[in-house]
Design an enzyme around this catalytic site. Structure first.
Site, PDB file in Angstrom:
ATOM      1  N   CYS A 185     -10.148  -4.899   0.135  1.00  0.00           N
ATOM      2  CA  CYS A 185     -10.980  -4.071   0.092  1.00  0.00           C
ATOM      3  C   CYS A 185     -12.070  -4.343  -1.223  1.00  0.00           C
ATOM      4  CB  CYS A 185     -10.425  -2.722   0.031  1.00  0.00           C
ATOM      5  SG  CYS A 185     -10.197  -2.016  -1.853  1.00  0.00           S
ATOM      6  N   CYS A 190      -3.857   0.755  -2.824  1.00  0.00           N
ATOM      7  CA  CYS A 190      -3.657  -0.719  -1.555  1.00  0.00           C
ATOM      8  C   CYS A 190      -2.691  -1.535  -2.321  1.00  0.00           C
ATOM      9  CB  CYS A 190      -5.212  -1.425  -2.060  1.00  0.00           C
ATOM     10  SG  CYS A 190      -6.186  -0.869  -1.572  1.00  0.00           S
ATOM     11  N   ASN A 216       0.805  -0.911   0.248  1.00  0.00           N
ATOM     12  CA  ASN A 216       0.214   0.117   0.253  1.00  0.00           C
ATOM     13  C   ASN A 216       0.927   1.494  -0.015  1.00  0.00           C
ATOM     14  OD1 ASN A 216       0.931  -0.194   2.977  1.00  0.00           O
ATOM     15  ND2 ASN A 216      -0.976   0.290   3.721  1.00  0.00           N
ATOM     16  N   GLU A 239      -2.921  -4.403  -3.375  1.00  0.00           N
ATOM     17  CA  GLU A 239      -3.323  -6.081  -3.584  1.00  0.00           C
ATOM     18  C   GLU A 239      -3.634  -4.945  -5.508  1.00  0.00           C
ATOM     19  OE1 GLU A 239      -5.971  -7.010  -0.232  1.00  0.00           O
ATOM     20  OE2 GLU A 239      -4.614  -4.629  -0.929  1.00  0.00           O
ATOM     21  N   CYS A 293     -10.458  -3.507  -4.797  1.00  0.00           N
ATOM     22  CA  CYS A 293      -8.675  -4.361  -4.723  1.00  0.00           C
ATOM     23  C   CYS A 293     -10.085  -6.092  -5.194  1.00  0.00           C
ATOM     24  CB  CYS A 293      -8.182  -5.049  -3.701  1.00  0.00           C
ATOM     25  SG  CYS A 293      -7.216  -2.908  -3.178  1.00  0.00           S
ATOM     26  N   GLU A 334       0.277   5.206   0.734  1.00  0.00           N
ATOM     27  CA  GLU A 334      -0.266   6.276   1.308  1.00  0.00           C
ATOM     28  C   GLU A 334       0.135   7.623   0.422  1.00  0.00           C
ATOM     29  OE1 GLU A 334      -2.071   4.365   5.276  1.00  0.00           O
ATOM     30  OE2 GLU A 334      -0.662   5.773   6.327  1.00  0.00           O
TER      31      GLU A 334
END
Length: 163
Positions: A112, A73, A62, A75, A115, A64
């Site tokens: 999530c 993210c 990830n 993934e 993803c 940010e």
């Protein structure tokens, strides 16, 4: 009125040693990726590793940003990289792990919704299912297909125009 029951078959491994050698390598790679995540705001690192049909393992984590919607993210970082560098090579498996300042989370964390949609789209694109390993400190979950992660999914069928 009728009722529809949706279920997901999850294999639970209580030890990483129960996994195949290839899956143990994939789990190790996702943990390495997790260590390098850029998560200064949440302190919630996520790592992902994808094994392709050609044996290559691609890692992502990830990323940010202070403007939260601008981050991405693990993934999707891994999958977009795999699809851009190896566009014609199918995915065999993805492993995902999350950690905070206390270490790897006890229970596995699921991707999530965004993803999950990207994972499903990759299965559709490659016309091949792949499995997901969700890694926790205590257990590892194996889900056989992205469609099981995202039941009643959006497949883009309604986007096709009639000619």
């Amino acid at each position: 009125m009728k009722s529809i029951i949706i279920s997901t078959d999850i294999t639970v491994y209580e030890s990483g040693t129960e996994l195949s050698k290839a899956d143990q390598e994939l789990v190790k790679a996702c943990k390495e990726a997790c260590q390098k995540a850029y998560a200064p705001y949440s302190g919630f690192n996520v790592g992902a590793a994808i094994r392709l049909a050609n044996g290559v393992i691609v890692k992502g984590n990830n990323q940010e940003n202070a403007a939260y919607p601008s981050g991405l993210c693990a993934e999707r970082v891994a999958m977009f990289y795999a699809n851009s560098v190896y566009p014609d090579v199918a995915v065999e498996a993805i492993a995902v792990v999350a950690m905070n300042d206390k270490g790897i989370l006890e229970s596995p964390v699921a991707p999530c919704g965004s993803c999950r949609q990207v994972l499903l789209e990759t299965e559709i694109r490659m016309k091949q299912q792949f499995y997901t390993l969700l890694v926790g400190a205590v257990e590892i979950y194996k889900i056989n297909s992205s469609s099981e992660l995202l039941p009643i999914s959006f497949t883009g069928q309604g986007l096709k125009r009639k000619k």
